[in-house]
Write a protein that holds these residues in place. Structure first.
Motif, mmCIF file in Angstrom:
data_model
loop_
_atom_site.group_PDB
_atom_site.id
_atom_site.type_symbol
_atom_site.label_atom_id
_atom_site.label_comp_id
_atom_site.label_asym_id
_atom_site.label_seq_id
_atom_site.Cartn_x
_atom_site.Cartn_y
_atom_site.Cartn_z
ATOM 1 N N THR A 105 11.712 -3.990 -6.177
ATOM 2 C CA THR A 105 10.823 -3.672 -5.058
ATOM 3 C C THR A 105 10.395 -4.964 -4.371
ATOM 4 O OG1 THR A 105 8.689 -3.808 -6.212
ATOM 5 C CG2 THR A 105 9.909 -1.740 -6.408
ATOM 6 N N ASP A 106 10.285 -4.886 -3.045
ATOM 7 C CA ASP A 106 9.812 -6.039 -2.287
ATOM 8 C C ASP A 106 9.372 -5.570 -0.909
ATOM 9 O OD1 ASP A 106 9.101 -8.641 -1.788
ATOM 10 O OD2 ASP A 106 11.064 -9.485 -2.190
ATOM 11 N N LEU A 107 8.712 -6.477 -0.187
ATOM 12 C CA LEU A 107 8.135 -6.127 1.101
ATOM 13 C C LEU A 107 9.165 -6.084 2.217
ATOM 14 C CD1 LEU A 107 4.964 -8.419 0.914
ATOM 15 C CD2 LEU A 107 5.014 -5.942 0.625
ATOM 16 N N ASP A 108 10.112 -7.001 2.190
ATOM 17 C CA ASP A 108 11.000 -7.199 3.332
ATOM 18 C C ASP A 108 12.470 -7.108 2.933
ATOM 19 O OD1 ASP A 108 8.807 -7.908 5.156
ATOM 20 O OD2 ASP A 108 8.665 -9.731 3.959
ATOM 21 N N GLY A 144 0.771 -1.225 0.000
ATOM 22 C CA GLY A 144 0.000 0.000 0.000
ATOM 23 C C GLY A 144 0.805 1.279 0.000
ATOM 24 N N THR A 145 2.136 1.173 -0.131
ATOM 25 C CA THR A 145 2.958 2.385 -0.118
ATOM 26 C C THR A 145 3.407 2.789 -1.523
ATOM 27 O OG1 THR A 145 4.855 0.986 0.446
ATOM 28 C CG2 THR A 145 3.785 2.155 2.248
ATOM 29 N N GLY A 146 2.933 2.065 -2.545
ATOM 30 C CA GLY A 146 3.130 2.558 -3.899
ATOM 31 C C GLY A 146 4.226 1.897 -4.707
ATOM 32 N N LYS A 147 4.571 0.664 -4.380
ATOM 33 C CA LYS A 147 5.637 -0.020 -5.143
ATOM 34 C C LYS A 147 5.294 -0.111 -6.625
ATOM 35 C CE LYS A 147 5.643 -3.838 -2.747
ATOM 36 N NZ LYS A 147 4.618 -3.447 -1.755
ATOM 37 N N THR A 148 4.117 -0.639 -6.918
ATOM 38 C CA THR A 148 3.724 -0.808 -8.319
ATOM 39 C C THR A 148 3.512 0.544 -8.988
ATOM 40 O OG1 THR A 148 2.762 -2.982 -7.879
ATOM 41 C CG2 THR A 148 1.986 -1.823 -9.849
ATOM 42 N N ILE A 199 6.926 1.755 -10.018
ATOM 43 C CA ILE A 199 7.408 1.043 -11.207
ATOM 44 C C ILE A 199 6.702 1.567 -12.458
ATOM 45 C CG2 ILE A 199 7.458 -1.206 -12.369
ATOM 46 C CD1 ILE A 199 9.524 -0.938 -10.120
ATOM 47 N N HIS A 200 5.405 1.752 -12.380
ATOM 48 C CA HIS A 200 4.635 2.221 -13.537
ATOM 49 C C HIS A 200 5.008 3.653 -13.928
ATOM 50 C CE1 HIS A 200 1.172 -0.943 -13.173
ATOM 51 N NE2 HIS A 200 2.360 -1.478 -13.328
ATOM 52 N N ILE A 201 5.371 4.467 -12.945
ATOM 53 C CA ILE A 201 5.789 5.839 -13.251
ATOM 54 C C ILE A 201 7.096 5.844 -14.020
ATOM 55 C CG2 ILE A 201 6.702 7.970 -12.218
ATOM 56 C CD1 ILE A 201 4.547 7.670 -10.029
ATOM 57 N N ILE A 202 8.097 5.117 -13.549
ATOM 58 C CA ILE A 202 9.413 5.188 -14.213
ATOM 59 C C ILE A 202 9.425 4.433 -15.537
ATOM 60 C CG2 ILE A 202 10.633 5.554 -12.039
ATOM 61 C CD1 ILE A 202 11.616 2.667 -12.181
ATOM 62 N N TYR A 203 8.419 3.561 -15.770
ATOM 63 C CA TYR A 203 8.312 2.844 -17.042
ATOM 64 C C TYR A 203 7.349 3.564 -17.997
ATOM 65 C CZ TYR A 203 8.604 -1.380 -19.968
ATOM 66 O OH TYR A 203 8.848 -2.277 -20.988
ATOM 67 N N LYS A 204 6.855 4.692 -17.570
ATOM 68 C CA LYS A 204 5.908 5.544 -18.315
ATOM 69 C C LYS A 204 4.594 4.829 -18.638
ATOM 70 C CE LYS A 204 5.642 9.270 -21.688
ATOM 71 N NZ LYS A 204 6.071 9.851 -22.974
ATOM 72 N N ILE A 220 14.025 -3.687 -14.230
ATOM 73 C CA ILE A 220 13.089 -3.203 -13.218
ATOM 74 C C ILE A 220 12.213 -4.373 -12.784
ATOM 75 C CG2 ILE A 220 11.198 -1.604 -12.759
ATOM 76 C CD1 ILE A 220 12.368 0.189 -14.955
ATOM 77 N N MET A 221 12.175 -4.648 -11.477
ATOM 78 C CA MET A 221 11.476 -5.835 -10.981
ATOM 79 C C MET A 221 10.542 -5.463 -9.840
ATOM 80 S SD MET A 221 14.713 -8.488 -10.910
ATOM 81 C CE MET A 221 15.924 -7.345 -10.245
ATOM 82 N N ASP A 222 9.275 -5.792 -9.981
ATOM 83 C CA ASP A 222 8.262 -5.496 -8.972
ATOM 84 C C ASP A 222 7.855 -6.784 -8.270
ATOM 85 O OD1 ASP A 222 6.366 -4.254 -7.424
ATOM 86 O OD2 ASP A 222 4.981 -3.802 -9.068
#
Length: 215
Positions: free
Chosen positions: A199-202, A44-48, A51-56, A165-167
């Motif tokens: 990006t990852d949770l932990d 819920g802090t915006g990981k995806t 990723i979507h912002i920097i990949y346009k 880039i890996m989500d």
């Protein structure tokens, strides 16, 4: 290829993110070629979104994203396509495989864009490394989520890139398969002198990160 962020923050979440500390939102950052960056973030802090912002894929944000000195909003469609084919590869959290195509066909679509980085036989080699040789002829939509995740990893590695880039790329893999996938990703990035953002949770020790940031 350098990535720079200048005070970016998603507009729909602006109020939420300006009230909490972040190493990324509303910050000025530069990522040099070859850096291995871990972005740790709770759900819920915006990981995806990030990723979507920097990949346009998203445009509803304040601030600026710069790829090699060019502001991302100014990158034209043909330049963006070229960048995605040659410079920036991605593993989406929702994978985005074509369910009615076979696993091999999903990978091959990426391999043959422009000048192939690898010969077709490399698909079999990478599939063997990740234990998915037996599903290459199977429709992707019939594969388990963990199998699909490994196919998506291979698809991202089969094309040329300077940044990967890996989500949450390992969310449905057990520890043994995470270790295999991380080893393969590290090898490919090292071979190409490529950087990555993950990006990852932990917290984890899958890679020798050059930076660890909290979203």
């Amino acid at each position: 290829m350098q990535l720079a962020l200048q005070q970016i923050v998603p507009i729909p979440l602006k109020e939420k993110f300006t009230k909490r500390g972040s190493d990324i939102w509303n910050k000025d950052l530069q990522f040099a070629p070859g850096e291995w960056v871990k972005i740790k973030a709770p759900s819920g802090t915006g990981k995806t979104t990030f990723i979507h912002i920097i990949y346009k894929l998203r445009h509803d944000y304040e601030g600026k994203v710069w790829w090699n000195g060019q502001e991302l909003r100014q990158v034209k469609d043909n330049e963006l396509a070229q960048m995605r084919q040659q410079n920036v590869s991605v593993i989406f959290q929702d994978l985005r495989l074509f369910p009615n195509l076979s696993a091999r066909e999903n990978i091959e679509l990426k391999r043959v864009l422009q000048t192939p980085f690898y010969e077709a036989g490399m698909i079999d080699s990478l599939a063997e490394r990740l234990g998915v040789t037996h599903i290459l002829k199977q429709r992707a939509g019939l594969c388990s989520y963990g199998e699909q995740q490994r196919i998506a990893i291979i698809r991202a590695l089969i094309q040329p890139f300077e940044w990967l880039i890996m989500d949450e790329p390992f969310s449905h893999l057990d520890q043994e398969n995470i270790a295999k996938a991380a080893e393969l990703i590290a090898e490919e990035c090292t071979k190409r002198k490529a950087g990555f953002l993950l990006t990852d949770l932990d917290a984890d020790e899958h890679f020798a990160y050059t930076k660890v940031l909290n979203l």
